[in-house]
Scaffold this active site. Structure first.
Site, PDB file in Angstrom:
ATOM      1  N   ALA A   1       1.907  -0.782  11.302  1.00  0.00           N
ATOM      2  CA  ALA A   1       1.539  -1.674  10.589  1.00  0.00           C
ATOM      3  C   ALA A   1       0.831  -1.445   9.487  1.00  0.00           C
ATOM      4  O   ALA A   1      -0.128  -0.493   8.668  1.00  0.00           O
ATOM      5  CB  ALA A   1       0.397  -2.272  11.932  1.00  0.00           C
ATOM      6  N   MET A   2       0.149  -3.261   9.078  1.00  0.00           N
ATOM      7  CA  MET A   2      -0.464  -2.937   7.381  1.00  0.00           C
ATOM      8  C   MET A   2      -1.742  -4.522   7.138  1.00  0.00           C
ATOM      9  O   MET A   2      -1.493  -5.262   7.836  1.00  0.00           O
ATOM     10  CB  MET A   2       0.151  -2.862   6.466  1.00  0.00           C
ATOM     11  CG  MET A   2      -0.153  -3.381   4.898  1.00  0.00           C
ATOM     12  SD  MET A   2      -1.056  -1.830   4.965  1.00  0.00           S
ATOM     13  CE  MET A   2      -2.184  -2.907   3.212  1.00  0.00           C
ATOM     14  N   GLU A   3      -2.476  -3.736   6.441  1.00  0.00           N
ATOM     15  CA  GLU A   3      -3.689  -4.821   6.684  1.00  0.00           C
ATOM     16  C   GLU A   3      -4.247  -5.689   5.955  1.00  0.00           C
ATOM     17  O   GLU A   3      -4.960  -6.225   6.059  1.00  0.00           O
ATOM     18  CB  GLU A   3      -5.370  -3.762   7.159  1.00  0.00           C
ATOM     19  CG  GLU A   3      -5.545  -3.197   5.777  1.00  0.00           C
ATOM     20  CD  GLU A   3      -4.667  -1.785   5.847  1.00  0.00           C
ATOM     21  OE1 GLU A   3      -5.963  -1.066   4.816  1.00  0.00           O
ATOM     22  OE2 GLU A   3      -4.199  -1.688   6.530  1.00  0.00           O
ATOM     23  N   ASN A   4      -3.075  -6.039   5.187  1.00  0.00           N
ATOM     24  CA  ASN A   4      -2.933  -7.192   4.370  1.00  0.00           C
ATOM     25  C   ASN A   4      -4.223  -8.145   4.906  1.00  0.00           C
ATOM     26  O   ASN A   4      -3.994  -8.535   5.526  1.00  0.00           O
ATOM     27  CB  ASN A   4      -1.754  -7.864   3.705  1.00  0.00           C
ATOM     28  CG  ASN A   4      -0.578  -6.839   4.163  1.00  0.00           C
ATOM     29  OD1 ASN A   4      -0.803  -6.105   2.966  1.00  0.00           O
ATOM     30  ND2 ASN A   4       0.347  -7.102   5.047  1.00  0.00           N
TER      31      ASN A   4
ATOM     32  N   HIS B   1      -7.510  -1.615  15.334  1.00  0.00           N
ATOM     33  CA  HIS B   1      -6.974  -1.199  13.884  1.00  0.00           C
ATOM     34  C   HIS B   1      -7.037  -2.058  12.997  1.00  0.00           C
ATOM     35  O   HIS B   1      -8.216  -2.088  11.513  1.00  0.00           O
ATOM     36  CB  HIS B   1      -6.446   0.059  14.018  1.00  0.00           C
ATOM     37  CG  HIS B   1      -5.899   1.028  12.780  1.00  0.00           C
ATOM     38  ND1 HIS B   1      -6.751   2.422  12.424  1.00  0.00           N
ATOM     39  CD2 HIS B   1      -5.891   1.202  11.535  1.00  0.00           C
ATOM     40  CE1 HIS B   1      -6.892   2.663  11.140  1.00  0.00           C
ATOM     41  NE2 HIS B   1      -5.745   1.625  10.775  1.00  0.00           N
ATOM     42  N   GLU B   2      -6.736  -3.266  12.488  1.00  0.00           N
ATOM     43  CA  GLU B   2      -5.885  -3.546  11.318  1.00  0.00           C
ATOM     44  C   GLU B   2      -6.570  -4.725  11.071  1.00  0.00           C
ATOM     45  O   GLU B   2      -6.753  -5.277  10.296  1.00  0.00           O
ATOM     46  CB  GLU B   2      -4.379  -4.338  11.928  1.00  0.00           C
ATOM     47  CG  GLU B   2      -3.711  -3.203  12.002  1.00  0.00           C
ATOM     48  CD  GLU B   2      -3.283  -2.074  10.875  1.00  0.00           C
ATOM     49  OE1 GLU B   2      -3.718  -2.476   9.391  1.00  0.00           O
ATOM     50  OE2 GLU B   2      -3.513  -0.934  10.832  1.00  0.00           O
TER      51      GLU B   2
ATOM     52  N   GLU C   1      -9.483   4.132   5.854  1.00  0.00           N
ATOM     53  CA  GLU C   1      -9.054   4.638   7.375  1.00  0.00           C
ATOM     54  C   GLU C   1     -10.053   5.469   8.951  1.00  0.00           C
ATOM     55  O   GLU C   1      -9.495   4.653   9.770  1.00  0.00           O
ATOM     56  CB  GLU C   1      -7.419   5.513   7.161  1.00  0.00           C
ATOM     57  CG  GLU C   1      -6.791   5.336   6.193  1.00  0.00           C
ATOM     58  CD  GLU C   1      -5.951   3.993   7.009  1.00  0.00           C
ATOM     59  OE1 GLU C   1      -6.064   3.643   7.882  1.00  0.00           O
ATOM     60  OE2 GLU C   1      -5.136   3.274   5.774  1.00  0.00           O
TER      61      GLU C   1
ATOM     62  N   HIS D   1      -9.959  -2.909   9.736  1.00  0.00           N
ATOM     63  CA  HIS D   1      -9.808  -3.477   8.140  1.00  0.00           C
ATOM     64  C   HIS D   1      -9.868  -4.522   7.152  1.00  0.00           C
ATOM     65  O   HIS D   1     -10.108  -4.606   6.674  1.00  0.00           O
ATOM     66  CB  HIS D   1      -8.462  -3.133   7.920  1.00  0.00           C
ATOM     67  CG  HIS D   1      -7.901  -1.702   7.835  1.00  0.00           C
ATOM     68  ND1 HIS D   1      -8.812  -0.306   6.781  1.00  0.00           N
ATOM     69  CD2 HIS D   1      -7.085  -0.755   8.513  1.00  0.00           C
ATOM     70  CE1 HIS D   1      -8.452   0.318   7.860  1.00  0.00           C
ATOM     71  NE2 HIS D   1      -6.851   0.845   7.960  1.00  0.00           N
TER      72      HIS D   1
ATOM     73  N   GLU E   1       1.369  -0.902  -0.123  1.00  0.00           N
ATOM     74  CA  GLU E   1       0.201   0.106  -0.105  1.00  0.00           C
ATOM     75  C   GLU E   1       0.820   1.354   0.427  1.00  0.00           C
ATOM     76  O   GLU E   1       2.152   0.968   0.902  1.00  0.00           O
ATOM     77  CB  GLU E   1      -0.746  -0.258   1.756  1.00  0.00           C
ATOM     78  CG  GLU E   1      -1.464   1.182   0.745  1.00  0.00           C
ATOM     79  CD  GLU E   1      -2.737   1.106   2.261  1.00  0.00           C
ATOM     80  OE1 GLU E   1      -4.348   1.527   1.967  1.00  0.00           O
ATOM     81  OE2 GLU E   1      -2.774   0.606   3.434  1.00  0.00           O
TER      82      GLU E   1
END
Length: 890
Positions: free
Chosen positions: A276-279, A311-312, A334, A315, A142
């Site tokens: 962090a990233m919500e893959n 949060h993640e 977001e 998503h 992203e």
């Protein structure tokens, strides 16, 4: 490229042509973790929508090998006559001699590339194993970096399924979005086959390859949740695992839609650009935002890990199941994930009172959105790479705050039901902001589109000026801009107010510039919550009567009261009639009005004195934040008087410090622990000698025993500030000791703590040394974000000269991604003179790129806002004497 027949037409296009769209990707990646390279092939099942001699997709920093298209109808294979990779436009153009027919086909592309060091695309992470530096691989796609890993249609609306296969060394763990289907071992290569994914966008594809330990648990619905940690640290993943399991169960109920994948993995990697990233099915974190150590983690970090996890996981529904149509609608992802993460955290830990703490996010959004160089929540993104600049306080903090405002106006039940309907209607699809408003309108009967367009399609927000004229309460809205200049915005504002009691409330929509309501019924009532009857004592009633606008700060606007109403509100605070949220809001609004030149600093200091006895964590935390800002600005207005101001703020905070003490108490409330850390950090920053003496004594104890009971994780930062405020070139022993602790620390939390305060020294030469240390190989690239926030006022000029001297080095090492923006905000924004703003503009006149143009403009604007504030403060000639009196008051 322009010289190739027919190919030049694709130059400068901001979206891919839709000649063909992907339906399925078969991606096979071969990773070499020693050479830090990769190669592979991707088989893309396409639907050719119109006859074409061209296929155009995204690719960047890849070497393209053999390319072949096979028509599904007759299996005829066609190879392109021309293959052009345009790095500037980040596209791969394939030109064929004969037109591809409408229908289905398979495009196969071989490619190779290097694992980069800039923490984007498919990149390398360094770690130490048995004293030897080794590498692992991770992805961060992203917003627009899947194209760095494999050729693809890299736009969020072009969803497809993905079947991923990895060739990796046999000793490592290989992770992707879906569970492992099977593994095969062939000599020193392990081939890992993953199940095919459901429909998803390219930016959510993920791969991690490295050495890990793990812990796992099943949800009540049978979803396997696993947390992957560095070897030997699996215990540190148990808290994040607990949060993730609770989150999956909670969101399944809240959205009335089950989690659609068979597993959810969370992995902590050594280097990661974001938090962090919500893959989908594989959430990737930086280690210090996922790992929790009972001894080394602070209460604040435990809370951050919880909110980040919520949060993640949110998503997985809001963003992954239902995805924005284009980056213009990023806030849908977001803003909602931020809002709902607080709802979920409050459900799990109600004693943390996170909805009161949520006001810190609202305040951040209000600050950013009061800049002339702000942007609407829903900002039109033309060039996809420009989206990096809107991963900011507008998309996250303002986005979540206006959602909270809408939820408060519509009511919880209708809001939740609407979200469930939205999820079902757009599952596996893409949606725009208007689609959500349409569902909310259908469910609530309120014209949500008309209401919310005023908040999402224009930048800024209103200042509501309030005046009481007899029994008529008069309202006027005007755009609030920190520069003090008039804005043109007009909003539909959900006004809430209470009159003398929280039991007496009104709400209405202010849809025009001015409005009024009659409150005579409140004056004519026989009694009120204060036990006063107007008939018996009307003067006493009016004396104690107060009005608070924007109850619990649920609205995204500021309020300015006429003098008499403001005085009555201050008395209500002194009598402890107001909630913590409202006390927070009154101070935050007053602070902003002072910055904008609409209120004097003298009046703000008088208001702050009312907060002396407050014990609520969020209220006192905000008080500390305001103190910091005033000291920094006052330093440039009246430098000879700033020590008196610091002493005044020390006097305000000391009662809380004495009440809490340095040592934690078994079983004490979470919020007390949070406040202890912030109070002692503030006292250390303001130069309280007693705090410095205690802190240094405790620091010396830490040097003798790293588990000393005299210094907890929550108070270490105060000690580190004290140590660095006493550090000079001539007196650097403690600095060297702190560097030794950093080098020997075995937890990322400890390294983060130290980095945040290394540049706090008043000696510019030490600051210069620290800046060079931050960009050295001793500090992970991801961790530079911590180092710039703590630069001392005395070190600002040194940091700016360092940035200019090292500009080319910084640009080459960090690129212009998320990490790079911290060089701008951390080093440039702290200045407060027009001359410095001019100097910054001159330096960047021929160095600005699209990737950080808005960020730079906002930073320069903030310099000019502070410069005007300094000028306004200087006009208050009696201020130094007032500050002296306040300081001596104790």
């Amino acid at each position: 490229m322009e010289n190739r027949p027919g190919i030049g037409q694709f130059k400068g296009q901001t979206r891919l042509p839709k000649f063909a769209v992907p339906r399925r990707y078969g991606l096979h990646l071969k990773l070499d973790l020693v050479a830090c390279s990769f190669s592979g092939a991707v088989r893309i099942s396409l639907a050719v929508a119109e006859e074409t001699k061209f296929l155009v997709l995204n690719a960047l920093e890849l070497a393209i090998g053999d390319v072949c298209f096979a028509d599904s109808a007759d299996q005829k294979k066609i190879r392109p006559r021309d293959i052009v990779l345009d790095e500037e436009d980040e596209i791969l153009v394939l030109a064929f001699d004969e037109a591809l027919r409408c229908g289905d086909g398979v495009l196969t592309i071989e490619f190779s590339g290097m694992l980069n060091a800039q923490l984007k695309g498919l990149y390398k992470c360094a770690y130490v194993d048995g004293g030897e530096k080794k590498y692992m691989a991770a992805t961060q796609f992203e917003a627009v970096d899947a194209r760095r890993c494999f050729p693809c249609w890299d736009e969020p609306a072009l969803k497809a399924t993905f079947q991923i296969t990895l060739d990796v060394p046999p000793e490592v763990t290989a992770l992707s979005n879906m569970p492992i289907l099977k593994e095969k071992l062939n000599g020193n290569i392990k081939t890992v086959y993953f199940e095919e994914s459901p429909m998803m966008s390219t930016y959510l594809v993920a791969v991690v390859v490295g050495l890990f330990d793990s812990v796992e648990e099943m949800t009540a619905d049978g979803i396997k949740v696993r947390v992957y940690c560095p070897p030997g640290k699996s215990d540190n993943g148990k808290f994040a695992l607990h949060v993730a399991v609770k989150a999956l169960e909670l969101y399944t109920r809240y959205f009335s839609v089950p989690y659609p994948l068979p597993k959810l993995d969370m992995v902590a990697v050594p280097e990661f650009s974001a938090g962090a990233m919500e893959n989908y099915g594989l959430i990737i974190y930086r280690e210090n935002d996922m790992l929790h150590d009972e001894l080394q983690s602070t209460a604040a970090k435990k809370q951050c890990i919880t909110v980040a996890g919520m949060h993640e996981v949110a998503h997985q529904w809001f963003g992954n199941l239902v995805t924005m149509e284009w980056w213009t609608h990023l806030w849908l992802n977001e803003g909602f994930a931020t809002w709902v993460s607080y709802m979920a955290t409050d459900n799990l830990f109600p004693e943390w009172k996170v909805w009161t703490q949520f006001l810190q996010l609202t305040a951040s959004g209000l600050h950013m959105d009061s800049l002339k160089k702000s942007h609407p929540i829903e900002v039109e993104i033309i060039h996809a790479r420009a989206v990096l600049e809107i991963f900011d306080a507008i998309s996250y903090e303002k986005g979540s705050a206006v959602i909270r405002m809408l939820q408060s106006y519509l009511g919880d039940a209708i809001f939740q039901k609407s979200l469930g309907s939205y999820m079902k209607r757009y599952a596996w699809k893409n949606a725009k902001t208007e689609d959500l408003w349409s569902v909310l309108t259908d469910e609530s009967g309120v014209d949500v589109t008309n209401l919310m367009d005023t908040w999402t399609k224009q930048k800024g927000y209103p200042l509501i000026s309030v005046n009481l004229n007899g029994h008529i309460l008069e309202f006027e809205q005007s755009q609030f801009v920190l520069s003090g200049l008039a804005g043109e915005g007009l909003w539909i504002v959900p006004i809430t107010l209470c009159l003398g009691s929280y039991e007496r409330q009104k709400k209405f929509l202010l849809e025009t510039r001015c409005g009024e309501i009659d409150i005579s019924d409140f004056f004519n009532s026989s009694s009120n919550s204060l036990g006063l009857s107007e008939e018996k004592d009307p003067e006493k009633f009016r004396k104690h009567f107060w009005i608070k606008i924007n109850i619990d700060q649920s609205g995204f606007y500021r309020v300015k009261y006429e003098d008499k109403l403001a005085a009555q509100l201050m008395k209500a605070m002194e009598s402890n009639y107001l909630s913590a949220t409202d006390k927070f809001g009154i101070l935050d609004d007053s602070h902003a009005l002072c910055q904008a030149g609409k209120q004097s600093l003298s009046s703000l200091l008088t208001l702050m004195d009312v907060y002396r006895k407050d014990t609520d964590y969020t209220v006192v935390s905000n008080l500390i934040h305001v103190c910091y800002n005033i000291v920094k600005t006052y330093y440039d207005a009246f430098p000879e008087s700033v020590d008196n101001l610091r002493q005044h703020f020390i006097n305000i905070l000391l009662p809380s410090a004495e009440r809490l003490g340095w040592e934690s108490v078994s079983g004490e409330p979470h919020l007390n622990v949070l406040l202890r850390g912030e109070i002692f950090m503030a006292l250390a920053s303001f130069g309280d000698e007693k705090t410095h003496e205690d802190a240094i004594r405790r620091f010396e104890s830490l040097l003798m025993d790293k588990n000393t009971p005299l210094l907890s994780a929550d108070t270490k930062r105060a000690a580190y500030i004290s140590v660095m405020r006493k550090t000079t070139v001539a007196n650097r022993n403690y600095f060297e000791s702190l560097l030794s602790i950093y080098r020997e620390a075995d937890t990322v939390q400890e390294k983060e703590r130290i980095l945040r305060h290394l540049a706090a020294s008043p000696d510019p030469d030490i600051v210069l040394e620290v800046l060079n240390f931050i960009v050295s190989d001793e500090v992970r690239d991801q961790d530079i974000v911590y180092g710039f926030a703590g630069i001392s006022s005395e070190g600002r000029e040194t940091a700016w000269k360092w940035l200019k001297d090292n500009w080319d080095f910084i640009l080459n090492k960090y690129g212009t991604g998320v990490l790079f923006h911290r060089f701008i905000t951390g080093i440039i924004a702290p200045f407060s003179s027009h001359a410095k703003a001019d100097e910054v503009e001159a330096f960047f006149a021929n160095r600005t790129t699209l990737a950080f143009a808005m960020n730079l403009k906002q930073s320069i604007e903030q310099i000019r806002i502070k410069a005007r504030w300094v000028q306004n403060i200087k006009k208050e000639e009696s201020l130094p004497e007032l500050v002296k009196q306040l300081a001596s008051k104790g």
